[in-house]
Design a protein around this motif. Structure first.
Motif, PDB file in Angstrom:
ATOM      1  N   GLU A   1     -10.891 -33.024 -40.828  1.00  0.00           N
ATOM      2  CA  GLU A   1     -11.070 -34.171 -41.728  1.00  0.00           C
ATOM      3  C   GLU A   1     -12.356 -34.915 -41.395  1.00  0.00           C
ATOM      4  O   GLU A   1     -13.076 -35.360 -42.303  1.00  0.00           O
TER       5      GLU A   1
ATOM      6  N   ARG B   1     -15.471 -35.393 -43.914  1.00  0.00           N
ATOM      7  CA  ARG B   1     -15.964 -36.738 -44.206  1.00  0.00           C
ATOM      8  C   ARG B   1     -17.482 -36.801 -44.039  1.00  0.00           C
ATOM      9  O   ARG B   1     -18.180 -37.407 -44.854  1.00  0.00           O
TER      10      ARG B   1
ATOM     11  N   GLU C   1      -7.426 -33.286 -37.569  1.00  0.00           N
ATOM     12  CA  GLU C   1      -8.245 -34.494 -37.542  1.00  0.00           C
ATOM     13  C   GLU C   1      -9.735 -34.152 -37.421  1.00  0.00           C
ATOM     14  O   GLU C   1     -10.585 -34.805 -38.043  1.00  0.00           O
TER      15      GLU C   1
END
Length: 501
Positions: free
Chosen positions: A390, A394, A387
């Motif tokens: 990610e 992003r 996570e």
């Protein structure tokens, strides 16, 4: 001994069988594989392969793409450090494999290619014909692919043979000049091959004039001095152009009623043709067939050469060096797009490198597909979570714009995976997901493993050095001062810097 493959483009002439049997009879370290590239437009049966080679031979079909395209198809399917190109009418000597092993062992790391020595047997009982003398020039030619070994990584970085050359002519000189311009060296080895003179039709010398169009392409991409750098002579083209111009002038003057000018121009053209015919006849056997053939073709060759030259000049006026623009740009993340923060799992620490956004905007506006390929061993060591990764990715996209594909290796350096750079896995996966061939990609990174991964996969590469780039990683890499220059290289607009420094 460096492992090597043999690639033979062929129209499956009868000479191919003799070539293969000569390979089967040679001694020394054998090739890891022999790739026969059938370039017949509609295919057909293959010649019988000697039993000793049956387990080594693989057959590919290039469907009439020409010898340059056939060689590219062949070498791109190999994975050995060296690729040896042979013509299908060459006969290797008994010790060829052993001599090749010595040639490759002696090749320094800057050597991209090692040429074999070529002998052309000529008749002993009579003077050679014009066609035989022309063929004998292969023994003095430089960097011809009749027997030429190339380092695979040099082929990758150069993009291989220029497929705009449709004949077995000048595509070898073009590749050699591009490699030398990148700082590679080419040498001559000790191995020996024979190139028999194959039978020729009466129109063979006339058809050979199509090579003038290839000379025009060479001039367009390498400049007017390419002959000297390639060890080639300009030849008779200036005389052919003068003869043709005189003939055209004679015809125009006759139509205009200027008889004296027409006669003078016609005499000049005929004198040129006579000198050309004599230069071809006198060294030869001078029998009736040869003399008749030389007289007839000497009259037709000057206008044919001039036509092909003019056609080539028109077609290649805006030609750029091969391979031209890439289709996709593959980018390392840390140290290339954003400043490298070791094991970063915090999006607030993402800081783009200066000038990167402008470079990426140029890439997108120019139609380059974009992918990020990144090693992230922090996942394996638990330094950050999927996570976290990610979230960081992003943030990169928020600051730099979208990327079509993200490929990440989550493994540690000691896990032996096929995806962690310098392994080729991430490069191959990104190209496949983008829907492009690996050879149509340019990989940009900041350390040597990025370059090695690209070469292993078959993609060109550009190194944009940072403070973390080791000095030894610069040697043999195509370098650029910033990402903008690397993008321009991928677009075919900049050299990206010499490979050797």
């Amino acid at each position: 001994m460096n492992g090597y493959s043999v690639v033979i483009p062929t129209l499956v002439r009868s000479s191919l069988r003799d070539c293969l049997f000569s390979l089967a009879a040679t001694w020394g370290p054998p090739p890891q594989e022999i790739v026969l590239v059938d370039d017949r437009p509609s295919g057909g049966p293959m010649v019988r392969v000697p039993g000793e080679l049956a387990c080594l031979v693989r057959v590919l079909a290039s469907r009439g793409g020409g010898p340059a395209a056939a060689r590219n198809l062949g070498w791109r399917r190999t994975r050995t450090p060296w690729v040896v190109f042979l013509d299908d009418d060459v006969l290797v000597e008994e010790d060829w494999c052993a001599a090749l092993a010595v040639d490759l062992k002696r090749a320094g790391e800057r050597v991209a290619g090692v040429q074999g020595r070529i002998s052309v047997p000529l008749p002993c009982d009579r003077p050679p014909t014009d066609w035989e003398r022309v063929t004998s020039g292969l023994a003095r030619a430089r960097w011809i692919t009749a027997d030429m070994a190339y380092r695979r990584e040099a082929l990758v970085e150069s993009g291989g043979f220029d497929e705009r050359f449709p004949r077995a002519f000048r595509e070898d000189a073009d590749l050699a000049l591009r490699l030398q311009a990148d700082g590679w060296e080419l040498t001559e080895g000790e191995r020996l091959s024979r190139h028999p003179v194959r039978p020729a039709t009466a129109a063979a010398s006339l058809r050979a004039q199509a090579g003038n169009a290839d000379d025009a392409l060479m001039r367009a991409v390498h400049g007017p001095g390419w002959h000297r750098r390639a060890g080639e002579a300009v030849g008779r083209r200036p005389r052919h152009l003068a003869i043709t111009a005189a003939g055209v002038l004679a015809a125009v003057a006759a139509l205009a009623g200027r008889r004296r000018l027409a006669r003078a121009a016609a005499l000049g053209a005929l004198a040129g043709v006579g000198e050309f015919a004599a230069a071809r006849i006198l060294p030869g056997p001078r029998d009736l067939r040869e003399v008749t053939l030389m007289l007839g073709t000497s009259l037709l060759i000057p206008p044919a050469a001039s036509w092909h030259w003019a056609r080539g000049v028109a077609r290649s006026r805006s030609a750029r060096p091969w391979p031209g623009p890439a289709k996709a740009l593959l980018l390392d993340r840390d140290g290339t797009l954003v400043h490298d923060v070791p094991y970063n799992g915090d999006p607030d620490l993402v800081e783009p490198i200066r000038g990167v956004r402008e470079a990426l905007e140029l890439a997108r506006e120019s139609g380059l597909r974009l992918a990020v390929v990144s090693n992230q061993s922090g996942l394996a060591s638990g330094r950050f979570s999927p996570e976290d990764l990610e979230a960081v990715n992003r943030r990169v996209q928020e600051l730099l714009g979208p990327f079509e594909v993200w490929k990440t290796c989550p493994h540690g350096g000691d896990e032996g995976c096929a995806c962690r750079k310098p392994a080729p896995g991430l490069i191959a996966q990104a190209a496949a997901e983008l829907g492009v061939e690996v050879g149509e990609c340019v990989m940009v990174g900041d350390i040597g493993s990025d370059v090695r991964a690209a070469r292993a996969a078959g993609a060109r590469s550009v190194l944009v050095p940072t403070a973390q780039t080791r000095r030894e990683e610069l040697e043999g890499a195509r370098c650029a001062p910033d990402l903008l220059t690397a993008v321009r290289f991928a677009l075919g607009e900049a050299s990206g810097g010499r490979l050797w420094r």
